[in-house]
Design an enzyme around this catalytic site. Structure first.
Site, mmCIF file in Angstrom:
data_model
loop_
_atom_site.group_PDB
_atom_site.id
_atom_site.type_symbol
_atom_site.label_atom_id
_atom_site.label_comp_id
_atom_site.label_asym_id
_atom_site.label_seq_id
_atom_site.Cartn_x
_atom_site.Cartn_y
_atom_site.Cartn_z
ATOM 1 N N CYS A 72 88.702 24.847 42.652
ATOM 2 C CA CYS A 72 90.031 25.374 42.971
ATOM 3 C C CYS A 72 91.096 24.527 42.253
ATOM 4 O O CYS A 72 90.793 23.478 41.673
ATOM 5 C CB CYS A 72 90.267 25.376 44.481
ATOM 6 S SG CYS A 72 90.638 23.753 45.174
ATOM 7 N N ASN A 79 81.667 20.746 51.096
ATOM 8 C CA ASN A 79 82.940 20.997 51.783
ATOM 9 C C ASN A 79 82.814 20.660 53.265
ATOM 10 O O ASN A 79 81.754 20.840 53.884
ATOM 11 C CB ASN A 79 83.455 22.420 51.546
ATOM 12 C CG ASN A 79 82.477 23.516 51.891
ATOM 13 O OD1 ASN A 79 81.274 23.297 51.917
ATOM 14 N ND2 ASN A 79 82.997 24.697 52.149
ATOM 15 N N VAL A 80 83.893 20.135 53.794
ATOM 16 C CA VAL A 80 83.952 19.733 55.204
ATOM 17 C C VAL A 80 85.213 20.358 55.786
ATOM 18 O O VAL A 80 86.328 19.938 55.468
ATOM 19 C CB VAL A 80 83.989 18.198 55.336
ATOM 20 C CG1 VAL A 80 84.058 17.788 56.808
ATOM 21 C CG2 VAL A 80 82.772 17.554 54.663
ATOM 22 N N GLU A 81 85.008 21.395 56.610
ATOM 23 C CA GLU A 81 86.154 22.143 57.134
ATOM 24 C C GLU A 81 86.687 21.527 58.414
ATOM 25 O O GLU A 81 86.107 20.589 58.974
ATOM 26 C CB GLU A 81 85.740 23.604 57.333
ATOM 27 C CG GLU A 81 85.366 24.252 56.010
ATOM 28 C CD GLU A 81 85.090 25.737 56.099
ATOM 29 O OE1 GLU A 81 84.874 26.262 57.210
ATOM 30 O OE2 GLU A 81 85.104 26.378 55.023
ATOM 31 N N GLU A 117 84.405 19.123 45.905
ATOM 32 C CA GLU A 117 84.775 18.242 44.791
ATOM 33 C C GLU A 117 85.539 17.022 45.296
ATOM 34 O O GLU A 117 85.446 15.925 44.732
ATOM 35 C CB GLU A 117 85.630 18.991 43.770
ATOM 36 C CG GLU A 117 84.951 20.212 43.165
ATOM 37 C CD GLU A 117 85.217 21.479 43.945
ATOM 38 O OE1 GLU A 117 85.284 21.429 45.190
ATOM 39 O OE2 GLU A 117 85.362 22.537 43.314
ATOM 40 N N CYS A 170 91.439 20.869 43.301
ATOM 41 C CA CYS A 170 90.293 20.066 42.868
ATOM 42 C C CYS A 170 90.331 19.792 41.373
ATOM 43 O O CYS A 170 89.860 18.750 40.916
ATOM 44 C CB CYS A 170 88.994 20.753 43.264
ATOM 45 S SG CYS A 170 88.744 20.651 45.042
ATOM 46 N N CYS A 202 87.421 20.034 50.191
ATOM 47 C CA CYS A 202 86.528 20.751 49.275
ATOM 48 C C CYS A 202 85.366 19.849 48.861
ATOM 49 O O CYS A 202 85.449 18.617 48.952
ATOM 50 C CB CYS A 202 87.279 21.179 48.019
ATOM 51 S SG CYS A 202 88.352 22.598 48.238
#
Ligand code: THU
Length: 135
Positions: free
Chosen positions: A88, A44-46, A57, A91, A55
Site C-alpha cells: 500500500c 499484518n496485525v489488525e 511490511e 508501506c 501492515c
C-alpha cells in the site's frame, strides 16, 4: 545482488499464516532479504480501532531493526492465496526509508525497483537538504 525469490515467497506465505486479521479476514505476509543476506518476515496485525492496523511490511521493518538493523534489498508480499500483493502507499514510504529506490519489489511477473512504485519520493536526503542550520 542475487535474490532467492522462491525462498522469499515461501517465507512470506509462512508469515501470512501468522497474520492477525480478524476484522478484514485478509491475511498478508511479507518477507524481505537484507543486503547482507538475511531474511526478515512480517504479517499484518489488525486492531479493533481499525486505523491502528499494522501492515505486513510495517512488521518487516520492525523485524529488521529488532534483528539489529541493516538495509532491505528485496521484498515479496502475499495474500491468503500466496498471490503477490502490492504494498500500500504508506508501506511504500516505509520501505523507501529502509531500502531506497533500488530495492526490488516482487510483482506477478518478476520484480521492479521501488522507485517505480514511489516515483519522485520524499526521502531522508530531502529532509537533510532542507533542514535549517541552527543560529
Ligand atoms: N495490508 C497489508 O498488510 N499490507 C498492504 O500493503 C496492504 C494491506 C493489510 C492491512 C489490513 O490488515 C488488510 O491488509 C486489509 O487491508
Amino acid at each position: 545482488m542475487n535474490i532467492d525469490w522462491k525462498s522469499l515467497h515461501t517465507a512470506a506465505i509462512g508469515a501470512m499464516r501468522n497474520a492477525y486479521a480478524p476484522y478484514s479476514k485478509f491475511p498478508v505476509g511479507a518477507a524481505a532479504s537484507t543486503t547482507d543476506g538475511r531474511t526478515v518476515v512480517g504479517c499484518n496485525v489488525e486492531n479493533i480501532s481499525f486505523g491502528l492496523t499494522l501492515c505486513a511490511e510495517c512488521s518487516v521493518v520492525s523485524a529488521l531493526h529488532t534483528a539489529g538493523g541493516g538495509r532491505l534489498a528485496a521484498l515479496v508480499c502475499v495474500d491468503s492465496r500466496g498471490e503477490i500483493l502490492m504494498p500500500c502507499g504508506r508501506c511504500r514510504q516505509l520501505l523507501y526509508e529502509h531500502g531506497g529506490p533500488e530495492m526490488r519489489i516482487a510483482v506477478s511477473d518478476g520484480s521492479i525497483p521501488l522507485s517505480e512504485l514511489l516515483p519522485r519520493a520524499f526521502g531522508p536526503g530531502d529532509f537533510a537538504a532542507g533542514q535549517q542550520q541552527p543560529g
